[in-house]
Design an enzyme around this catalytic site. Structure first.
Site, short mmCIF file in Angstrom:
data_model
loop_
_atom_site.label_atom_id
_atom_site.label_comp_id
_atom_site.label_asym_id
_atom_site.label_seq_id
_atom_site.Cartn_x
_atom_site.Cartn_y
_atom_site.Cartn_z
N SER A 195 0.83 -1.21 0.00
CA SER A 195 0.00 0.00 0.00
C SER A 195 0.86 1.25 0.00
O SER A 195 2.07 1.22 0.26
CB SER A 195 -0.91 -0.01 1.22
OG SER A 195 -0.14 -0.16 2.38
N THR A 199 -1.24 7.29 6.64
CA THR A 199 -0.87 8.27 7.65
C THR A 199 0.63 8.24 7.92
O THR A 199 1.13 9.00 8.73
CB THR A 199 -1.62 7.99 8.97
OG1 THR A 199 -1.40 6.62 9.31
CG2 THR A 199 -3.12 8.22 8.81
N THR A 204 5.23 0.93 1.39
CA THR A 204 6.12 0.16 0.52
C THR A 204 5.89 0.53 -0.95
O THR A 204 6.85 0.61 -1.73
CB THR A 204 5.91 -1.34 0.76
OG1 THR A 204 6.26 -1.62 2.11
CG2 THR A 204 6.77 -2.18 -0.17
N ASP A 257 -10.40 1.02 12.98
CA ASP A 257 -9.68 -0.08 12.36
C ASP A 257 -10.21 -1.32 13.07
O ASP A 257 -9.57 -1.88 13.93
CB ASP A 257 -8.18 0.12 12.59
CG ASP A 257 -7.35 -0.76 11.66
OD1 ASP A 257 -7.93 -1.42 10.79
OD2 ASP A 257 -6.12 -0.78 11.83
#
EC number: 2.4.2.57
Lengths: 505, 505
Positions: A195, A199, A204, A257
């Protein structure tokens, strides 16, 4: 009722009706209508917004995003009718009332979400209800499978297919740039989707993009992986588990999350790329997503259980996430640090050790190394130059320059060295403060922006010696980042004076 | 970062940025930005949407709804910056995690909701979390007071100020058209705000609109009430507790009616118009919001408790909601039925009895009647023609025709009589089916559409005698309504054959 079509230039799904027309049709804000283009009989269904002033009587205004499926033109005659609510809303209500989703209900929600039949508010209601009332392992499995079914899938004829994942929250965690070539150089397949920073200071995919293109289709990922053994691509550009990306986008403004969602999100990407063997890195400590080891073990067990249900062997490594991995944060700084280790140069121990540990688990799981020898075997792939060669293959197959070197990545010309204010040992590092300073300096958009840590916890520093260098491509960004570093004290030296308060300042 | 302003013609709050600009500014979908118009220094804050294609780099596209506060023009230079998230989002998260709202937190949420600082999805998250985790009586009181504070309030110098409310779900419930003039004719003030039909065949505001205008400001409501003793206006057109209307709009697509929200919603409208005495009608039975008496008593106690906290004396009447009130459903049919009773004509017992019972409670609460005599006193106001005279005063002060008669309301020219299929007693009536047929026939938009019930439960009917007449203004609407009546059997006669199944049809 027949109306004339108007189209506005935004992507958000919108159907706007004048309130008099809406009353005639018998719909209220949020009710569903079907719109049929008379000429072509194309039909779409979606929730309406109602306005007194912005759409005149006799006109239905739709956004470009909504018109995609209708394929209409401004001035087309359309028929509009009240439509019934999709059953997925009743299923969302069921979760709001504490119920449990069946596989079919999960499928209906994911399908209606993906096709814009559910409005953004209804999707948020689903996410909120699933967060509050939770998903059990059956529901997480259904969700994972339906997210996979929402997009393309890859199947490899050769086995095993390895994957790795790091739970986020640790700055400088560039280990994928080492782990993927180590594993691929050992003869295993590893189609790694990753991804961009949400934030953080660089995901990567942001790092890899400094080396090669990262946007590929599922079939390109398959072909490249079969040829090179591995790839490092951006998951967001593929059509792999797109429903997952959608849910993550809706979770973001609420900063939630949810555990069930997180489990499904991780494993859907693995299942969709055809992985059967997966190593998951769970960093623990302040500023990471998992506060302590006990919580890390619970998460590990959940990931292993879900993996079993999906036919993926999962092993987890609980790792230290209390300070950055390596010494560099920011796109070019991190890429350079990772490449220099592959090139056999001396580098940060935390980065080397963590990378070979994670890669070593995969080597052991697949029988490439015997029990207890994976880590050494992984390190050997670096020492023998095999991992570097493989990384250059991967860069080449993705369309990058295979002659690239660790010295090819310039840092920003605006720099500032933060000195130690007193003698002493570094006692702690604030991950979140470092990430924030790097972002303020321009990461991940400005590739040359970021920071270098001269000292990490346990190291001794003398007053005036550098603690931290901040790099920026633009002067005003450096100024702001330095200001931020002056107030957040990202690197703490024992005995350091944090604030001086006097009456005459 | 400085951009050029573009404006699109929709009311929904929207700020669209190109994804490259968004990355430069450092914001993701749903993050907040501030936009400052350089020329005037006007500043607004709102969540952004991000697009790759629909807004070009260098441009920020805002909707008319968003531009209201910015007051910009197409082509203006604006400065755009990332902004922090409003604290109200953290309070919504607190409720998602099971916490309890303080007064200040409630105030922040209602204020940010009213000023479009919260996005529609964030408002839905608030509503969903409050529905699932509930609001206790403190939180309901805070919510009620903040909803009142979100708009205009009325204060009368004369006391008492009466109000009434009916919990919804019963078709034909036109009692407000009788209760308000009875109470006002007894010398009391009753500034009644009412709603339009949301899912029903006609709300009180829809009915009253057939007699006079219903859209007034708070100060007009005050002046008219002081002059005529009472009014019957549409609450949605005033600026009275607007945050309540907003929450109801967001609840609608999810078909939720959270208890705490419902209590606050009812009482906010009463508190805002300055009422100190309130009678609440709680219809129970299938198809109403409250299934049985036990639940009705719980709701009554909650309303009384909340009233006490707000300084409003509340009494509740649990009423029979199993079949329609009166025999007519639909705007003109209901208005005519109510006026004819005020005119002293013989009318449906259920309508007369319920109206005088509710009005009688208010007369007793305010000391206008002795204990146990309110209902008779209320009926006297009808018999003596005082209630009719007062209703004509109210119609006149709202701008209607004070010479109106019950015979002035034509029904639709397209009619169909549904006959009884067998001899027998009427055993049950399906409220929801009747409402749906009336809506299909055109209610509440077509004033002449609706239905008349010839028989109600307990009455005997012979085969072929009329059970129900359906009225419509348009032929195709009648056809659809008749089809619906044929399949839903809204009036059940004992021994009636519901379906004939044969192999050769």
């Amino acid at each position: 009722m027949n109306l004339i079509l108007d189209i506005i230039d935004i992507s958000t799904p919108v159907i706007l009706l004048n309130d008099i027309d809406a009353r005639q049709i018998g719909v209220l804000e949020g009710d569903r209508v079907t719109i049929t283009r008379i000429k072509s009989k194309h039909t779409i269904a979606a929730p309406v917004s109602i306005t007194k002033t912005l759409t005149s009587q006799g006109t239905a205004t739709v956004s470009l995003g909504t018109n995609n499926a209708l394929d209409g033109e401004k001035g087309d005659e359309i028929e509009i009718r009240a439509a019934s609510r999709p059953s997925s809303i009743a299923f969302i209500r069921k979760k709001m009332d504490g119920g449990k989703f069946t596989r079919e209900e999960t499928a209906a929600i994911i399908s209606d979400m993906s096709s814009n039949v559910l409005s953004p508010s209804e999707i948020t209601a689903y996410i909120t209800a699933a967060y509050i009332n939770g998903l059990d392992m059956d529901e997480v499995e259904f969700l994972t499978r339906e997210m996979v079914a929402s997009g393309e899938q890859i199947t490899f004829s050769k086995k095993p297919v390895v994957d790795k994942h790091s739970i986020g929250g640790v700055p400088g965690n560039k280990i994928t740039l080492l782990v993927v070539p180590i594993i691929a150089s050992a003869g295993l397949l590893i189609p790694k989707t990753s991804s961009r920073a949400i934030t953080g200071a660089g995901g990567t995919a942001d790092l890899m993009e400094a080396l090669a293109p990262v946007a590929f289709s599922a079939s390109e990922i398959k072909t490249m992986t079969e040829k090179a053994g591995g790839v490092i691509v951006w998951g967001g550009s593929t059509n792999i588990a797109p429903a997952d990306d959608m849910i993550v986008t809706y979770e973001y403004p609420l900063k939630i999350d949810a555990r069930g969602q997180m489990l499904a999100s991780i494993m859907a990407k693995k299942l969709a790329v055809g992985s059967d063997t997966c190593v998951i890195d769970i960093p623990i400590g302040p500023g990471t997503k998992i506060p302590d080891e006990a919580e890390g073990r619970i998460l590990a067990n959940e990931l292993i259980t879900l993996g079993n249900r999906l036919g993926i062997r999962v092993e987890c490594a609980v790792t230290f996430g209390g300070s950055p991995i390596g010494r560099n944060i920011g796109v070019n700084l991190e890429v350079s640090e990772a490449l220099s280790i592959l090139e056999g140069k001396r580098g940060a121990n935390s980065l080397v050790q963590k990378s070979v540990a994670i890669a070593g688990i995969a080597l052991e799981m697949t029988g490439k190394s015997g029990s207890g020898t994976g880590s050494d075997a992984a390190y050997d792939q670096i020492k023998k130059g095999k991992a570097l060669k493989k990384m250059l293959d991967i860069i080449e197959i993705q369309g990058g320059d295979p002659k690239v070197k660790s010295t090819d990545f310039p840092v920003g010309e605006h720099t500032f060295v933060v000195p130690a204010a007193s003698d002493g040992y570094v006692v702690s590092i604030k991950n979140q403060a470092l990430i924030s300073i790097a972002r303020t300096a321009g990461s991940p958009v400005d590739h040359g922006a970021g920071l270098h840590l001269h000292k990490k916890p346990g190291e001794y520093v003398k007053r005036g010696e550098p603690l931290l260098t901040i790099y920026a491509e633009r002067g005003w960004r450096l100024t702001r980042a330095v200001e931020e570093a002056r107030t957040t004290y990202p690197v703490l030296v024992e005995g350091m004076l944090l604030e001086r308060i006097s009456s005459n300042r």
